[in-house]
Write a protein that holds these residues in place. Structure first.
Motif, mmCIF file in Angstrom:
data_model
loop_
_atom_site.group_PDB
_atom_site.id
_atom_site.type_symbol
_atom_site.label_atom_id
_atom_site.label_comp_id
_atom_site.label_asym_id
_atom_site.label_seq_id
_atom_site.Cartn_x
_atom_site.Cartn_y
_atom_site.Cartn_z
ATOM 1 N N VAL A 1 -8.722 -18.695 44.568
ATOM 2 C CA VAL A 1 -8.937 -17.152 44.265
ATOM 3 C C VAL A 1 -8.386 -15.662 44.206
ATOM 4 O O VAL A 1 -8.219 -15.993 45.806
ATOM 5 N N ALA A 2 -9.144 -15.116 43.802
ATOM 6 C CA ALA A 2 -8.842 -13.347 44.540
ATOM 7 C C ALA A 2 -9.425 -12.579 44.680
ATOM 8 O O ALA A 2 -10.331 -12.341 44.136
ATOM 9 N N VAL A 3 -8.818 -11.954 45.916
ATOM 10 C CA VAL A 3 -10.104 -11.415 47.012
ATOM 11 C C VAL A 3 -10.424 -9.715 46.777
ATOM 12 O O VAL A 3 -8.951 -9.710 47.477
ATOM 13 N N LYS A 4 -10.622 -8.916 46.426
ATOM 14 C CA LYS A 4 -10.434 -7.442 46.383
ATOM 15 C C LYS A 4 -11.333 -7.069 47.085
ATOM 16 O O LYS A 4 -12.870 -7.610 47.029
ATOM 17 N N ARG A 5 -11.203 -6.675 48.314
ATOM 18 C CA ARG A 5 -11.768 -6.128 49.714
ATOM 19 C C ARG A 5 -11.549 -4.854 49.786
ATOM 20 O O ARG A 5 -10.404 -3.643 49.038
ATOM 21 N N LEU A 6 -12.846 -3.357 48.926
ATOM 22 C CA LEU A 6 -12.479 -2.319 48.473
ATOM 23 C C LEU A 6 -12.165 -1.735 49.731
ATOM 24 O O LEU A 6 -12.863 -1.722 50.712
ATOM 25 N N ASP A 7 -11.546 -0.410 49.176
ATOM 26 C CA ASP A 7 -11.908 0.266 50.702
ATOM 27 C C ASP A 7 -12.948 1.565 50.397
ATOM 28 O O ASP A 7 -12.396 2.421 49.429
ATOM 29 N N VAL A 8 -13.711 1.426 51.119
ATOM 30 C CA VAL A 8 -14.809 2.763 50.854
ATOM 31 C C VAL A 8 -14.768 3.735 51.226
ATOM 32 O O VAL A 8 -15.231 5.116 50.342
ATOM 33 N N LYS A 9 -13.340 3.789 51.524
ATOM 34 C CA LYS A 9 -13.445 5.544 51.707
ATOM 35 C C LYS A 9 -11.746 5.800 50.762
ATOM 36 O O LYS A 9 -11.553 7.161 51.036
ATOM 37 N N GLY A 10 -11.673 4.988 49.728
ATOM 38 C CA GLY A 10 -11.261 5.834 48.967
ATOM 39 C C GLY A 10 -12.084 6.161 47.974
ATOM 40 O O GLY A 10 -10.931 6.255 46.537
ATOM 41 N N GLY A 11 -13.491 6.535 47.289
ATOM 42 C CA GLY A 11 -13.449 6.540 46.234
ATOM 43 C C GLY A 11 -14.016 5.712 45.975
ATOM 44 O O GLY A 11 -15.168 6.200 44.943
ATOM 45 N N GLN A 12 -14.662 4.123 46.219
ATOM 46 C CA GLN A 12 -15.446 2.979 45.367
ATOM 47 C C GLN A 12 -16.410 2.906 46.486
ATOM 48 O O GLN A 12 -16.633 3.011 47.253
ATOM 49 N N GLY A 13 -17.526 3.263 45.417
ATOM 50 C CA GLY A 13 -19.184 3.496 45.904
ATOM 51 C C GLY A 13 -19.963 2.988 45.945
ATOM 52 O O GLY A 13 -19.345 1.966 44.435
ATOM 53 N N GLN A 14 -21.400 2.331 45.956
ATOM 54 C CA GLN A 14 -22.129 1.668 45.472
ATOM 55 C C GLN A 14 -22.172 1.740 43.724
ATOM 56 O O GLN A 14 -22.390 0.273 42.943
ATOM 57 N N HIS A 15 -22.509 2.705 43.344
ATOM 58 C CA HIS A 15 -22.435 2.475 41.734
ATOM 59 C C HIS A 15 -21.222 1.956 40.654
ATOM 60 O O HIS A 15 -21.952 1.160 40.231
ATOM 61 N N GLU A 16 -19.634 2.635 41.155
ATOM 62 C CA GLU A 16 -18.507 1.779 40.826
ATOM 63 C C GLU A 16 -18.328 0.067 41.396
ATOM 64 O O GLU A 16 -18.155 -0.867 40.006
ATOM 65 N N PHE A 17 -19.424 0.055 41.958
ATOM 66 C CA PHE A 17 -19.659 -1.744 42.876
ATOM 67 C C PHE A 17 -20.491 -2.485 41.925
ATOM 68 O O PHE A 17 -19.811 -3.762 41.625
ATOM 69 N N LEU A 18 -21.645 -1.645 41.829
ATOM 70 C CA LEU A 18 -22.161 -2.000 41.252
ATOM 71 C C LEU A 18 -22.144 -2.776 39.972
ATOM 72 O O LEU A 18 -22.115 -4.189 38.959
ATOM 73 N N ILE A 19 -21.606 -1.593 39.078
ATOM 74 C CA ILE A 19 -20.830 -2.311 37.413
ATOM 75 C C ILE A 19 -20.281 -2.957 37.522
ATOM 76 O O ILE A 19 -20.432 -3.588 36.423
ATOM 77 N N GLU A 20 -18.778 -2.929 38.409
ATOM 78 C CA GLU A 20 -18.184 -4.053 38.196
ATOM 79 C C GLU A 20 -18.491 -5.128 37.546
ATOM 80 O O GLU A 20 -18.411 -5.940 37.770
ATOM 81 N N ILE A 21 -19.096 -5.427 38.971
ATOM 82 C CA ILE A 21 -20.270 -7.428 39.567
ATOM 83 C C ILE A 21 -21.164 -7.197 37.566
ATOM 84 O O ILE A 21 -20.514 -8.463 37.373
ATOM 85 N N VAL A 22 -21.689 -6.182 37.662
ATOM 86 C CA VAL A 22 -22.935 -6.543 36.344
ATOM 87 C C VAL A 22 -21.574 -6.596 35.257
ATOM 88 O O VAL A 22 -22.147 -7.714 34.193
ATOM 89 N N MET A 23 -20.682 -5.949 34.920
ATOM 90 C CA MET A 23 -19.840 -6.104 33.799
ATOM 91 C C MET A 23 -19.161 -7.568 33.702
ATOM 92 O O MET A 23 -18.947 -8.593 32.748
ATOM 93 N N LEU A 24 -19.240 -7.838 34.638
ATOM 94 C CA LEU A 24 -18.066 -9.188 34.989
ATOM 95 C C LEU A 24 -18.661 -10.489 34.775
ATOM 96 O O LEU A 24 -18.657 -11.614 34.516
ATOM 97 N N SER A 25 -20.315 -10.314 35.847
ATOM 98 C CA SER A 25 -21.431 -11.359 35.171
ATOM 99 C C SER A 25 -21.729 -11.794 34.304
ATOM 100 O O SER A 25 -22.305 -12.656 33.702
ATOM 101 N N SER A 26 -22.431 -10.654 33.026
ATOM 102 C CA SER A 26 -22.794 -11.074 32.431
ATOM 103 C C SER A 26 -21.892 -10.752 31.010
ATOM 104 O O SER A 26 -22.363 -10.827 30.130
ATOM 105 N N TYR A 27 -20.313 -11.299 31.182
ATOM 106 C CA TYR A 27 -19.717 -11.600 29.523
ATOM 107 C C TYR A 27 -18.595 -12.212 30.336
ATOM 108 O O TYR A 27 -17.778 -11.880 31.084
ATOM 109 N N LYS A 28 -18.524 -13.385 29.279
ATOM 110 C CA LYS A 28 -17.122 -14.285 29.238
ATOM 111 C C LYS A 28 -16.369 -13.264 28.118
ATOM 112 O O LYS A 28 -16.761 -13.574 26.944
#
Length: 385
Positions: free
Chosen positions: A59-86
């Motif tokens: 696997v490739a593990v992306k450890r988000l830098d919470v200080k770099g601007g990635q918030g809860q909204h963007e984090f959730l969007i990416e998970i929803v997007m990639l979990s819903s569509y193949k």
């Protein structure tokens, strides 16, 4: 939009991820993602435990830098997007972890790695086009049930690194100056065909529009990349280039040269804007000619071509009318380049400039839209051997 609660089935314990990456060891580090560091690891295929003896997957593990601007909204969007569509051209999501201050997304590891590893290598232009097409197909797939998601992500351009912002500015500048060759990789510049480059660079330039409403759709990008590829490998015979100006004003018109026809004269009626345009064509070996006009030509400004003179490109500007009929997007000026000379700019050079050159022998006609003015203009080009 789904919540993290609804995606609990995708959760992976943080302990498992730490074990898979040797506690995010530098030896497992494989790259810097858009919002954090990426690590390679071995994660159990079944259950959420990393006890020895279990089958694992890379696997490739992306450890988000919470200080770099990635918030809860963007984090959730990416998970929803990639979990819903193949899709074959989208990275596959394995799961995620959100414990304490950690926000981690786990993807299926792509053996070939990321694109940046290959950009400095000797990729052929055909390989470059195929890579771009793959990316466009994946984005096109997302662009239709996820439009709002993509618009939101497009707004985060400010987080790109300085080098990328500099390249975008430089590419835009060189394109507008007609000096794109100066920043093309030498290995690509030697092999790329003119038509392929023009189609590719024009759509790439349009993607740099600051106003995302002015950016081309992914469907159009995919179409243009496919056309560029077909010109490069020699299987494309004809394509449309443009449309500059308005895509809705006036009525559509077309003047495509037949295999035995040649353009002999262009008639232009203009003041500050181009009011109308007409063409005289001639069949090879015949003394008669056909005149084609759109809108009424009141003041004829002709361009007469010599027997062996052919158009090799056009320059122009797109402006907005003023006065009695104000607010129309039209072609405000035109200049025609040939293998012998440059026929002066007609109209007033004001507004947004456009230009496209092509190889000698590839011109095949014009098309566009016209009403009170020449609202839009595009070109037909054919492939050259």
């Amino acid at each position: 939009m789904a919540s993290i609660k609804e995606l609990d089935y995708l959760k992976i314990p943080l302990e498992d991820i730490k074990l898979a990456t040797n506690n995010f060891s530098d030896t497992c580090f494989i790259g810097q993602g858009g919002f954090g560091r990426v690590y390679k690891g071995q994660l159990p295929i079944s259950s959420s435990t990393t006890r020895s003896g279990k089958p694992t997957t890379t696997v490739a593990v992306k450890r988000l830098d919470v200080k770099g601007g990635q918030g809860q909204h963007e984090f959730l969007i990416e998970i929803v997007m990639l979990s819903s569509y193949k899709h074959d051209n989208l990275v596959s999501l394995i799961g995620f972890s959100e414990e304490g201050d950690e926000k981690i997304i786990v993807y299926e590891h792509e053996v070939r790695g990321s694109l940046d590893k290959y950009l400095a290598t000797d990729l052929t232009w055909v390989q470059c086009l195929q890579i771009c097409l793959g990316a466009a197909r994946g984005l096109n797939y997302l662009h239709s049930v996820l439009f709002e998601v993509l618009c939101g992500r497009l707004g985060m351009i400010g987080n790109y690194d300085d080098e990328r912002r500099f390249l975008s500015h430089l590419a835009r500048l060189r394109f507008e100056e007609g000096k794109l060759d100066e920043i093309i990789l030498p290995s690509i510049r030697k092999q790329i065909k003119t038509n392929s480059l023009q189609i590719f660079s024009r759509i790439a330039y349009q993607c740099l529009e600051m106003d995302r409403k002015q950016r081309p759709t992914m469907a159009l990008i995919m179409e243009q990349l496919q056309t560029s590829l077909e010109f490069q490998i020699g299987c494309r015979r004809m394509t449309r280039i443009g449309l500059w100006g308005s895509s809705t004003g006036g009525s559509p018109w077309s003047s495509q040269l037949g295999s035995n026809q040649k353009l002999r004269k262009i008639m232009i009626d203009h003041e500050d804007w181009i009011y109308s345009i007409g063409f005289t064509t001639e069949e090879f070996g015949a003394s008669s000619c056909q005149e084609l006009k759109w809108a009424k030509i009141e003041t004829n400004h002709p361009i007469n071509f010599d027997a062996n003179e052919e158009i090799t490109g056009i320059l122009g500007t797109v402006g907005v009318t003023t006065g009695r009929y104000a607010g129309y997007i039209v072609i405000s000026s035109l200049c025609f380049m040939t293998n012998k000379t440059r026929h002066r700019p007609f109209g007033k050079e004001t507004g947004t400039p456009f230009s496209v050159p092509w190889e000698l022998g590839s011109f095949a006609g014009f098309y566009g839209r016209a009403g009170f003015y020449l609202d839009g203009l595009g070109c037909y080009l054919k492939a050259t051997i």
